[in-house]
Design an enzyme around this catalytic site. Structure first.
Site, short mmCIF file in Angstrom:
data_model
loop_
_atom_site.label_atom_id
_atom_site.label_comp_id
_atom_site.label_asym_id
_atom_site.label_seq_id
_atom_site.Cartn_x
_atom_site.Cartn_y
_atom_site.Cartn_z
N GLN B 125 -9.72 8.56 -1.93
CA GLN B 125 -8.66 7.89 -1.17
C GLN B 125 -8.13 8.81 -0.07
O GLN B 125 -8.16 10.03 -0.23
CB GLN B 125 -7.53 7.41 -2.10
CG GLN B 125 -7.08 8.39 -3.17
CD GLN B 125 -6.16 9.49 -2.67
OE1 GLN B 125 -5.63 9.40 -1.58
NE2 GLN B 125 -6.00 10.53 -3.47
N SER B 128 -2.22 10.01 1.98
CA SER B 128 -1.17 10.93 2.44
C SER B 128 -1.59 11.72 3.66
O SER B 128 -2.78 11.93 3.91
CB SER B 128 -0.84 11.93 1.32
OG SER B 128 -0.29 11.29 0.21
N SER B 160 -8.09 13.05 -3.51
CA SER B 160 -8.66 13.48 -4.80
C SER B 160 -10.18 13.53 -4.76
O SER B 160 -10.83 12.56 -4.39
CB SER B 160 -8.24 12.52 -5.91
OG SER B 160 -6.84 12.47 -5.99
N GLU B 244 -2.62 0.59 -8.82
CA GLU B 244 -2.67 2.00 -9.22
C GLU B 244 -1.54 2.31 -10.21
O GLU B 244 -1.74 2.98 -11.21
CB GLU B 244 -2.56 2.90 -8.00
CG GLU B 244 -2.78 4.35 -8.32
CD GLU B 244 -2.69 5.25 -7.09
OE1 GLU B 244 -3.01 6.42 -7.23
OE2 GLU B 244 -2.27 4.77 -6.01
N ASN B 362 7.71 9.60 -8.89
CA ASN B 362 8.60 8.89 -9.81
C ASN B 362 9.99 8.65 -9.19
O ASN B 362 10.68 7.71 -9.59
CB ASN B 362 8.70 9.65 -11.13
CG ASN B 362 7.45 9.43 -11.98
OD1 ASN B 362 6.44 8.93 -11.48
ND2 ASN B 362 7.52 9.80 -13.25
#
Lengths: 317, 381
Positions: B125, B128, B160, B244, B362
């Site tokens: 992916q 960012s 990643s 996701e 989070n």
């Protein structure tokens, strides 16, 4: 596999909610904590008419058999509305007494109809609301029972709506089976968990409403991240306790019930801490109705299985 | 309300269990965050695919079994219970593939999905950027219209396994003049070996090159690399990130298996005086069960035709915090061995530490929970 409430189950919970909303339970609680059982017993009869106790009574004795999922729904509503009284104990007593044909015949039809208020406790512990009960059953290596009028001295709980009396064995051992004793304890644990979840749901809902209208620094405090994140964590806790309760009601296995109890108890207690903190000083007052739920969360977390006892039970498998 | 499996579901479980018992490597593969381990895991993907176990929820025409959500969850339970290797193709399978099913052309699906299913092409992916993390919509990498396609320039990061992967997908700014930052973005697939792409591996906390920076200098992408409409990239990407955070990335099977392993370790090494550790082992078992049941609820809602929206943020906060707590308990149980970098739980622990950060931090998830589920007012982030 359809792990969702049926329409009938959801409707049942909604109708109880509507009935209890109309019952002005904060006033009922305030009377109950002063020893005035009248308004509370009126609610008791309405809850019985809605069929709640019958859910814990076999059909032979005018009940509907044991329906744990419906019981969990009902006890969550009792918790949400802060209803006082030995509801958990009466439902658990129904399961205990079902193990003895004579006792079942004597008590169960009247429990199902809401005519008999009974309580039960572990020997050496405290019987909840024994002053309102006509029967007190004490659980130990043998089960004994006492009738009304022998409640003894009132001990005031941290939740003043929970009126406690020392539970001591009285009279001869009752002929109940070890299986029904275990079943009674497990049902008490499950329904206390359901009640705790309902208490937590109300504490969260009242706090969310409060932080939307309470303004500081010119803005509702609910717009601040410190406030939002604490409420978000409170919701996470409650939402992951909920399926454990339903799952335990379906399996009725000891470890599943213990898992539900510790999780609902902790989530509800965390909701109480959040509610108190985010209300600030006003939340620390007896006067605000919030206190009726705030004071309940801690005793329910520990009643019928402390977190430590429940965790040990989970590992026993 | 019930938790009963049908005879068909039981048969599916038995078939998966038997295949895994016969095929899961006896020895764990090397870490998939290393070049050697990546290759070994790619070979494992091919083995899964050969018997149609790599993408069970996809339609048969693309290498799957047309499994429904319940079967997929059953497969995942069996997969992790069998101690099967990590999925090196997971970003493609969990993030890109659902996007292709929802937004791509049939030609794109036919071109991309089969080689993803076999592990022949492994996808990374590219979301960012150095200046766009939680505030992803502020991203600056551009795709400029050119003859027959688009020209990508800019920098992506935290990609990643891009150090070893073949291709990547992400969103790029195609209209710098669009009124708001969320507009004017386009979802694109590109080749990591195309001219103009420089991949610089980044060592994660334990030094393994688990992610990478991507430098893009006028990288050509043909028109068929665009997914969905030009300018709709944000909306399309958000439908992917919902997957996701929600059901697809962390299935309950992973945590059920880990909690069982932890409980077995505890039974083997338990110190009866250590009730604090005992309580945390119990919490690991309870949390795994809670997550499983929460997921069955969501799966039942899916099956009943409902959609899961902001609730997926509850999921993400729960599993990411849970995963760290479980690994911390496991390390404590190991005593002095818990410190070793090649210890039994070491890699899982390092991986768990990233959980509260990736797939939307989070903090962002808690904002979503507070605003969309509790109805609190929007504030400054």
């Amino acid at each position: 596999m359809r792990f969702l409430l049926t329409r009938e189950q959801a409707d049942f919970a909604r109708s109880l909610d509507a009935m209890l909303t109309a019952a002005d339970t904060p006033a009922v609680v305030r009377a109950w904590e002063n020893g005035d059982h009248g308004p509370g017993l009126t609610v008791w009869r309405r809850v019985a008419e809605a069929g709640v106790f019958a859910l814990a009574v076999p059909e032979t004795y005018d009940g509907m058999g044991l329906l744990p999922v419906e019981l969990v729904l009902a006890f969550r509503e009792l918790g949400r509305h802060g209803v006082p009284g030995p509801y958990v104990e009466t439902a658990a007593a129904a399961v205990l007494l079902a193990g003895s044909p004579d006792l079942a015949k004597e008590w169960l039809p009247r429990i199902a109809a809401g005519e008999a208020v009974v309580t039960l406790a572990e020997e050496g512990g405290y019987a909840l609301d024994a002053d309102a009960a006509e029967g007190v059953f004490v659980l130990g290596d043998r089960v004994t029972g006492a009738s009304a009028g022998s409640a003894g001295e009132l001990r005031v709980s941290a939740d003043t709506a929970r009126r406690l009396y020392a539970a001591e064995r009285a009279g001869d051992a009752l002929p109940v089976s070890p299986e029904s004793l275990t079943a009674a304890r497990e049902l008490a644990m499950l329904l206390t968990a359901a009640q705790a979840l309902g208490v937590g749901d109300t504490l969260l809902a009242q706090t969310v409403a409060y932080v939307k209208q309470r303004t500081q620094f010119g803005t509702p405090i609910g717009a601040f991240q410190a406030v939002k994140h604490r409420l978000a964590d409170t919701l996470v806790g409650l939402e992951f306790a909920r399926p454990l309760l339903y799952g335990a009601a379906l399996s009725m296995s000891g470890p599943d019930i213990a898992a539900a109890k510790v999780t609902a108890g902790e989530a509800s207690y965390a909701a109480a801490r959040t509610a108190l903190q985010l209300h600030g000083a006003i939340g620390y007052t007896q006067e605000l109705d919030l206190s009726l739920w705030l004071r309940k969360a801690r005793p329910l977390r520990d009643a019928w299985g402390t977190p430590g006892v429940c965790r040990a039970r989970v590992l026993e498998g | 309300m019930d938790l009963d499996f049908s005879a068909e579901q039981d048969a599916f479980r038995a078939e998966a269990r038997a295949w895994l018992a016969a095929n899961v490597p006896a020895e764990p593969l090397p870490s998939l965050e290393t070049e050697e381990g990546f290759a070994a895991h790619r070979a494992w993907e091919a083995r899964l695919a050969a018997d149609r176990w790599s993408v069970v929820s996809w339609p048969e025409e693309f290498g799957g079994r047309g499994a429904d959500i319940f079967q997929w969850l059953i497969f995942e339970e069996e997969y992790f219970a069998a101690g099967a290797p990590g999925r090196v193709s997971q970003n493609g399978i969990n993030l890109l593939a659902p996007t292709l099913f929802d937004h791509a052309t049939q030609e794109q699906r036919a071109r991309v999905l089969p080689s993803m299913a076999t592990g022949e092409v492994i996808w990374a992916q590219a979301w960012s950027e150095p200046e766009s993390g939680s505030d992803l919509a502020s991203l600056r990498s551009t795709a400029v219209r050119t003859e027959g396609g688009w020209s990508l320039s800019g920098q992506k990061t935290w990609s990643s396994r891009a150090a070893f992967a073949d291709k990547a997908f992400g969103i790029f700014r195609t209209d710098p003049d669009a009124g708001r930052p969320h507009r004017g973005l386009t979802y694109l697939m590109f080749d990591l070996r195309a001219p103009g792409v420089t991949v610089r591996p980044i060592g994660r906390l334990d030094g393994k090159p688990a992610f990478a920076e991507l430098f893009l200098d006028e990288v050509f992408v043909p028109d068929e690399g665009v997914i969905g409409e030009v300018g709709q990239g944000w909306r399309i990407a958000m439908s992917t990130t919902g997957n996701e955070r929600g059901l697809m990335l962390r299935s309950p099977g992973r945590f059920l298996a880990a909690a069982d392993r932890l409980a077995a370790d505890w039974r083997a090494h338990r110190d009866p005086a250590e009730t604090a550790v005992r309580d945390r082992v119990a919490d690991a078992l309870i949390g795994a069960r809670a997550y499983q049941l929460f997921t069955w609820t969501n799966a039942s809602r899916f099956a009943a035709g409902e959609t899961i929206g902001a609730e997926s943020s509850l999921n993400k906060v729960f599993w990411s915090e849970y995963d760290i707590a479980l690994h911390e308990t496991a390390l404590e149980l190991l005593g002095p061995e818990g410190e070793l970098a090649d210890g039994e739980w070491a890699e899982g622990y390092v991986f768990s530490l990233a959980g509260p950060i990736y797939a939307g931090t989070n903090e962002i998830q808690r904002d979503i929970i507070a605003e969309r589920l509790l109805g609190l007012p929007k504030g400054r982030r």
